[in-house]
Design an enzyme around this catalytic site. Structure first.
Site, PDB file in Angstrom:
ATOM      1  N   THR A  25     -23.778  20.433   0.096  1.00  0.00           N
ATOM      2  CA  THR A  25     -25.347  20.169   0.337  1.00  0.00           C
ATOM      3  C   THR A  25     -25.327  18.594  -0.376  1.00  0.00           C
ATOM      4  O   THR A  25     -24.613  18.058  -1.110  1.00  0.00           O
ATOM      5  CB  THR A  25     -26.094  20.999  -0.685  1.00  0.00           C
ATOM      6  OG1 THR A  25     -26.139  22.256   0.091  1.00  0.00           O
ATOM      7  CG2 THR A  25     -27.583  20.296  -0.442  1.00  0.00           C
ATOM      8  N   SER A  27     -26.167  14.109   0.516  1.00  0.00           N
ATOM      9  CA  SER A  27     -26.360  13.372   1.827  1.00  0.00           C
ATOM     10  C   SER A  27     -24.724  12.877   2.216  1.00  0.00           C
ATOM     11  O   SER A  27     -24.680  12.409   3.379  1.00  0.00           O
ATOM     12  CB  SER A  27     -26.979  11.797   1.070  1.00  0.00           C
ATOM     13  OG  SER A  27     -26.246  11.338  -0.138  1.00  0.00           O
ATOM     14  N   ASP A  80     -17.703  19.579  -0.478  1.00  0.00           N
ATOM     15  CA  ASP A  80     -19.065  19.346  -1.084  1.00  0.00           C
ATOM     16  C   ASP A  80     -18.987  18.124  -1.736  1.00  0.00           C
ATOM     17  O   ASP A  80     -17.925  17.259  -2.036  1.00  0.00           O
ATOM     18  CB  ASP A  80     -19.355  20.267  -2.087  1.00  0.00           C
ATOM     19  CG  ASP A  80     -21.009  20.558  -2.176  1.00  0.00           C
ATOM     20  OD1 ASP A  80     -21.733  19.641  -1.866  1.00  0.00           O
ATOM     21  OD2 ASP A  80     -21.213  21.326  -2.729  1.00  0.00           O
ATOM     22  N   ASP A  83     -22.060  14.437  -8.189  1.00  0.00           N
ATOM     23  CA  ASP A  83     -22.858  13.258  -8.784  1.00  0.00           C
ATOM     24  C   ASP A  83     -21.919  12.461  -9.384  1.00  0.00           C
ATOM     25  O   ASP A  83     -22.169  11.220  -9.528  1.00  0.00           O
ATOM     26  CB  ASP A  83     -23.897  13.793  -9.466  1.00  0.00           C
ATOM     27  CG  ASP A  83     -24.980  14.580  -8.661  1.00  0.00           C
ATOM     28  OD1 ASP A  83     -25.215  13.921  -7.657  1.00  0.00           O
ATOM     29  OD2 ASP A  83     -24.947  15.697  -8.649  1.00  0.00           O
ATOM     30  N   LYS A  93     -22.448  18.157 -10.654  1.00  0.00           N
ATOM     31  CA  LYS A  93     -23.111  18.504  -9.329  1.00  0.00           C
ATOM     32  C   LYS A  93     -24.423  19.080  -9.485  1.00  0.00           C
ATOM     33  O   LYS A  93     -24.711  19.295 -10.605  1.00  0.00           O
ATOM     34  CB  LYS A  93     -22.115  19.428  -8.464  1.00  0.00           C
ATOM     35  CG  LYS A  93     -20.896  18.826  -7.878  1.00  0.00           C
ATOM     36  CD  LYS A  93     -20.137  19.727  -7.025  1.00  0.00           C
ATOM     37  CE  LYS A  93     -20.807  20.413  -6.121  1.00  0.00           C
ATOM     38  NZ  LYS A  93     -21.768  19.576  -5.075  1.00  0.00           N
ATOM     39  N   GLY A  96     -28.866  17.415  -5.952  1.00  0.00           N
ATOM     40  CA  GLY A  96     -29.776  17.906  -4.931  1.00  0.00           C
ATOM     41  C   GLY A  96     -30.321  19.371  -5.330  1.00  0.00           C
ATOM     42  O   GLY A  96     -31.105  19.806  -4.332  1.00  0.00           O
ATOM     43  N   GLU A 102     -23.579  26.422  -4.697  1.00  0.00           N
ATOM     44  CA  GLU A 102     -22.480  25.506  -4.446  1.00  0.00           C
ATOM     45  C   GLU A 102     -21.369  25.970  -5.366  1.00  0.00           C
ATOM     46  O   GLU A 102     -20.089  26.072  -5.057  1.00  0.00           O
ATOM     47  CB  GLU A 102     -22.746  23.885  -4.852  1.00  0.00           C
ATOM     48  CG  GLU A 102     -23.695  23.322  -3.942  1.00  0.00           C
ATOM     49  CD  GLU A 102     -24.198  21.987  -4.387  1.00  0.00           C
ATOM     50  OE1 GLU A 102     -24.429  21.216  -3.574  1.00  0.00           O
ATOM     51  OE2 GLU A 102     -24.195  21.767  -5.398  1.00  0.00           O
TER      52      GLU A 102
HETATM   53  C1  5RP Z   1     -26.364  18.920  -4.646  1.00  0.00           C
HETATM   54  C2  5RP Z   1     -24.999  18.113  -4.941  1.00  0.00           C
HETATM   55  C3  5RP Z   1     -24.642  17.226  -4.279  1.00  0.00           C
HETATM   56  O1  5RP Z   1     -23.471  17.506  -3.681  1.00  0.00           O
HETATM   57  C4  5RP Z   1     -24.698  15.882  -5.196  1.00  0.00           C
HETATM   58  O2  5RP Z   1     -26.061  15.766  -5.660  1.00  0.00           O
HETATM   59  C5  5RP Z   1     -24.205  14.696  -4.376  1.00  0.00           C
HETATM   60  O3  5RP Z   1     -25.068  14.372  -3.832  1.00  0.00           O
HETATM   61  P1  5RP Z   1     -25.200  12.850  -2.602  1.00  0.00           P
HETATM   62  O4  5RP Z   1     -23.794  13.313  -1.753  1.00  0.00           O
HETATM   63  O5  5RP Z   1     -26.204  12.902  -1.729  1.00  0.00           O
HETATM   64  O6  5RP Z   1     -24.813  12.004  -3.444  1.00  0.00           O
HETATM   65  O7  5RP Z   1     -24.621  18.682  -6.083  1.00  0.00           O
HETATM   66  O8  5RP Z   1     -26.718  19.906  -5.482  1.00  0.00           O
END
Ligand code: 5RP
Length: 225
Positions: A25, A27, A80, A83, A93, A96, A102
């Site tokens: 999940t 971007s 996946d 962060d 993580k 999001g 996850e």
């Molecule tokens: C969602 C997550 C995402 O994988 C994490 O926040 C990275 O997000 P992005 O690829 O948008 O930077 O853990 O719960």
């Protein structure tokens, strides 16, 4: 090309015929899911388990065959985003808000790949707030406990409302700071009633794929896996 897109597209190439794939999940994962969808359109035969309602919707629209959590007992490959991640492959993580699903899906996976842009690579995790999923009932008391540990928890709010996860729970974001005592925080979190899961994903991945500003993708293998 966008660094996240580079990593996402490259990760999709690791998916093979017959696999049960965990779809992350966020971007970066969004680009990976699109690339997997493209491969499915071109004949790749897989089944997938999404880690959020958003990813489920995206994957379904792309025609990726999906299974529910009650229909699987393992995942071949989970891909996946993260962060933050340190050189020992300790990751945060949940930015999001999908950390619970996850972690469930990643924990069932024979192999995990994290995908990211260069900004996610850090010497020590903790500058990014650590997300913790807590039950709504007793949230006030769980947060008070975290405050007592000096973690400065902030109840997540989106669009003026308390954020609610796909599982119907709240998120508290802990302001720990880079270099916090990972094992100590983890142990204490595991002991707080009402904490359902947290965003510490410690040494779970087999490799990371990093989209770089120069247009390349750096692959870093985790030799301990
Ligand atoms: C969602 C997550 C995402 O994988 C994490 O926040 C990275 O997000 P992005 O690829 O948008 O930077 O853990 O719960």
């Amino acid at each position: 090309m966008d660094m996240k897109k580079l990593a996402g597209k490259e990760a999709a190439e690791y998916v093979q015929d017959g696999m049960l794939v965990g779809l992350g999940t966020g971007s970066t994962a969004y680009h990976m899911v699109n690339a997997v969808g493209e491969r499915v359109k071109n004949g790749l035969r897989i089944q997938a388990i999404p880690t959020s309602k958003a990813t489920e919707e995206q994957a379904r629209a792309l025609g990726i065959p999906l299974l529910g959590i009650d229909e699987i007992d393992h995942v071949d490959l989970c891909i996946d985003g993260v962060d933050e991640i340190d050189p020992a492959f300790n990751a945060i993580k949940g930015g999001g808000g999908a950390l619970y699903r996850e972690k469930v899906v990643a924990s069932l996976a024979r192999e995990v790949i994290w995908i990211m842009d260069e900004s996610k690579l850090v010497d020590q995790i903790g500058a990014f707030p650590l997300p913790v999923e807590i039950a709504q009932y007793g949230a006030k008391q769980a947060i008070a406990k975290m405050e007592g540990y000096g973690w400065n928890p902030v109840l997540r709010v989106r669009d003026g409302k308390t954020f609610v996860t796909d599982n119907g729970n709240f998120i508290a974001d802990l302001q720990l700071g880079a270099g916090f005592a990972i094992e100590d925080v983890k142990t204490k979190l595991d002991g707080i009633v009402g904490v359902l899961e947290h965003g510490l994903f410690l040494n779970m991945c087999k490799r990371i794929l990093v989209g770089c500003a120069d247009g390349t993708v750096k692959t870093i293998e985790n030799e301990s896996k």
